[in-house]
Design a protein around this motif. Structure first.
Motif, mmCIF file in Angstrom:
data_model
loop_
_atom_site.group_PDB
_atom_site.id
_atom_site.type_symbol
_atom_site.label_atom_id
_atom_site.label_comp_id
_atom_site.label_asym_id
_atom_site.label_seq_id
_atom_site.Cartn_x
_atom_site.Cartn_y
_atom_site.Cartn_z
ATOM 1 N N CYS A 1 -10.690 0.999 -10.541
ATOM 2 C CA CYS A 1 -9.001 0.368 -10.586
ATOM 3 C C CYS A 1 -8.490 1.146 -11.725
ATOM 4 O O CYS A 1 -7.110 0.855 -11.153
ATOM 5 N N VAL A 2 -9.192 1.603 -13.014
ATOM 6 C CA VAL A 2 -8.844 2.089 -14.335
ATOM 7 C C VAL A 2 -7.914 3.376 -13.433
ATOM 8 O O VAL A 2 -6.652 3.765 -13.658
ATOM 9 N N PHE A 3 -8.247 4.127 -12.760
ATOM 10 C CA PHE A 3 -7.594 5.193 -12.133
ATOM 11 C C PHE A 3 -6.486 5.607 -11.019
ATOM 12 O O PHE A 3 -5.845 5.975 -11.412
ATOM 13 N N LEU A 4 -6.632 4.190 -10.306
ATOM 14 C CA LEU A 4 -5.868 3.568 -9.678
ATOM 15 C C LEU A 4 -4.278 3.263 -10.052
ATOM 16 O O LEU A 4 -3.215 3.520 -9.712
ATOM 17 N N ILE B 1 -0.949 4.603 -10.201
ATOM 18 C CA ILE B 1 -0.088 4.333 -9.654
ATOM 19 C C ILE B 1 0.968 3.744 -10.739
ATOM 20 O O ILE B 1 2.814 4.475 -10.039
ATOM 21 N N PHE B 2 0.773 4.181 -12.082
ATOM 22 C CA PHE B 2 1.999 4.250 -12.566
ATOM 23 C C PHE B 2 2.326 5.402 -13.545
ATOM 24 O O PHE B 2 3.568 5.738 -13.451
ATOM 25 N N SER B 3 1.618 6.689 -12.855
ATOM 26 C CA SER B 3 2.187 7.729 -13.820
ATOM 27 C C SER B 3 2.484 9.038 -12.601
ATOM 28 O O SER B 3 2.493 9.783 -13.233
ATOM 29 N N SER B 4 2.291 8.271 -11.123
ATOM 30 C CA SER B 4 2.490 9.324 -10.276
ATOM 31 C C SER B 4 4.117 9.535 -10.103
ATOM 32 O O SER B 4 4.961 8.766 -10.292
ATOM 33 N N LYS B 5 4.428 10.371 -9.829
ATOM 34 C CA LYS B 5 5.982 10.927 -9.726
ATOM 35 C C LYS B 5 6.316 10.603 -8.068
ATOM 36 O O LYS B 5 7.832 10.835 -7.674
ATOM 37 N N ILE B 6 5.468 9.915 -7.457
ATOM 38 C CA ILE B 6 5.937 9.787 -5.898
ATOM 39 C C ILE B 6 6.594 8.422 -6.196
ATOM 40 O O ILE B 6 6.491 7.886 -6.525
ATOM 41 N N ILE B 7 8.194 9.054 -4.977
ATOM 42 C CA ILE B 7 8.371 7.650 -4.750
ATOM 43 C C ILE B 7 7.546 6.541 -3.285
ATOM 44 O O ILE B 7 7.839 7.119 -2.352
ATOM 45 N N ILE C 1 0.100 -2.797 -7.400
ATOM 46 C CA ILE C 1 0.943 -2.100 -6.116
ATOM 47 C C ILE C 1 2.202 -2.527 -5.370
ATOM 48 O O ILE C 1 2.968 -1.325 -5.462
ATOM 49 N N ASN C 2 2.350 -3.512 -5.602
ATOM 50 C CA ASN C 2 3.446 -4.122 -5.475
ATOM 51 C C ASN C 2 4.848 -4.154 -6.055
ATOM 52 O O ASN C 2 5.739 -3.817 -6.105
ATOM 53 N N PHE C 3 4.518 -4.307 -7.228
ATOM 54 C CA PHE C 3 5.355 -4.142 -9.141
ATOM 55 C C PHE C 3 6.022 -2.654 -8.655
ATOM 56 O O PHE C 3 7.267 -2.144 -8.621
ATOM 57 N N ARG C 4 4.937 -1.741 -8.490
ATOM 58 C CA ARG C 4 5.409 -0.218 -8.774
ATOM 59 C C ARG C 4 6.522 -0.069 -7.294
ATOM 60 O O ARG C 4 7.376 1.134 -7.600
ATOM 61 N N CYS C 5 6.175 -0.876 -6.489
ATOM 62 C CA CYS C 5 6.968 -0.418 -4.859
ATOM 63 C C CYS C 5 8.019 -1.114 -5.331
ATOM 64 O O CYS C 5 9.084 -0.447 -4.288
ATOM 65 N N ARG C 6 8.234 -1.766 -5.652
ATOM 66 C CA ARG C 6 9.118 -2.837 -5.365
ATOM 67 C C ARG C 6 10.881 -2.679 -6.788
ATOM 68 O O ARG C 6 11.617 -3.007 -6.925
ATOM 69 N N GLY C 7 10.187 -1.185 -7.850
ATOM 70 C CA GLY C 7 11.198 -0.850 -8.302
ATOM 71 C C GLY C 7 10.540 -0.552 -9.720
ATOM 72 O O GLY C 7 11.068 -0.103 -10.291
ATOM 73 N N GLY C 8 9.518 -1.515 -10.286
ATOM 74 C CA GLY C 8 9.067 -1.248 -11.842
ATOM 75 C C GLY C 8 8.574 -0.299 -12.555
ATOM 76 O O GLY C 8 7.778 0.219 -10.968
#
Length: 129
Positions: A28-31, A35-41, A119-126
Motif C-alpha cells: 500500500c505504501v508503494f502504491l 500514485i502521487f509521484s507518477s508523471k502518468i496522466i 486513486i479516485n482523487f488522483r484521477c479526478r485532478g488532485g
C-alpha cells in the motif's frame, strides 16, 4: 494436539499474520507513493485498471488475514481448554488472539477504501502532474 504443539502452531500463525500485514502495508505504501509521484496522466481506463488490480490484491490479502486470525482464534481457544491456569505464560498466550478476524477485516477494509479514495482523487485532478 498437546500443549507444546499448540504453542508452536500459535507462534507460527502469529508469524504468518505479521508477514501478511507487513506485506499489505508495504504494498500500500508503494502504491500510494506511485500514485502521487507518477508523471502518468490518469484517465478513466487507468483508474479502473489500478482499482481492479488493487481490489484483487486487497481481497486476496484480506482473505488470507481473515483465515489466519480464525486459525489463531481456534488454536488459542483449544490451548485454553488444555492448560492448567497456574501456568502464567500459557494462560496469557491462550487469551491473546490479536485483533481477531472481524476487527482485522474492518481495519483492512477501511484502509482499502481509503486507498481507493486516493486513486479516485488522483484521477479526478488532485495532484495531477
Amino acid at each position: 494436539m498437546n500443549e507444546s504443539e499448540l504453542v508452536t502452531a500459535i507462534l507460527t500463525i502469529r508469524e504468518q499474520v505479521g508477514f501478511l500485514w507487513n506485506f499489505y502495508v508495504t504494498a500500500c505504501v508503494f502504491l500510494i507513493g506511485w500514485i502521487f509521484s507518477s508523471k502518468i496522466i490518469w484517465n478513466e481506463t487507468k483508474r479502473k485498471v489500478v482499482i481492479g488490480l488493487f481490489a484483487a490484491f486487497a481481497l486476496t490479502n484480506l482473505s488470507a488475514i481473515y483465515n489466519e486470525y480464525s486459525l489463531l482464534s481456534a488454536a488459542t481457544e483449544q490451548l485454553s481448554y488444555l492448560i492448567r491456569h497456574d501456568n502464567r505464560f500459557l494462560s496469557k498466550l491462550s487469551t491473546d488472539a490479536g485483533f481477531g478476524p472481524f476487527l482485522a477485516s474492518a481495519i483492512h477494509i477501511g484502509a482499502d477504501a481509503f486507498i481507493i479514495y486516493l486513486i479516485n482523487f488522483r484521477c479526478r485532478g488532485g495532484e495531477n502532474a
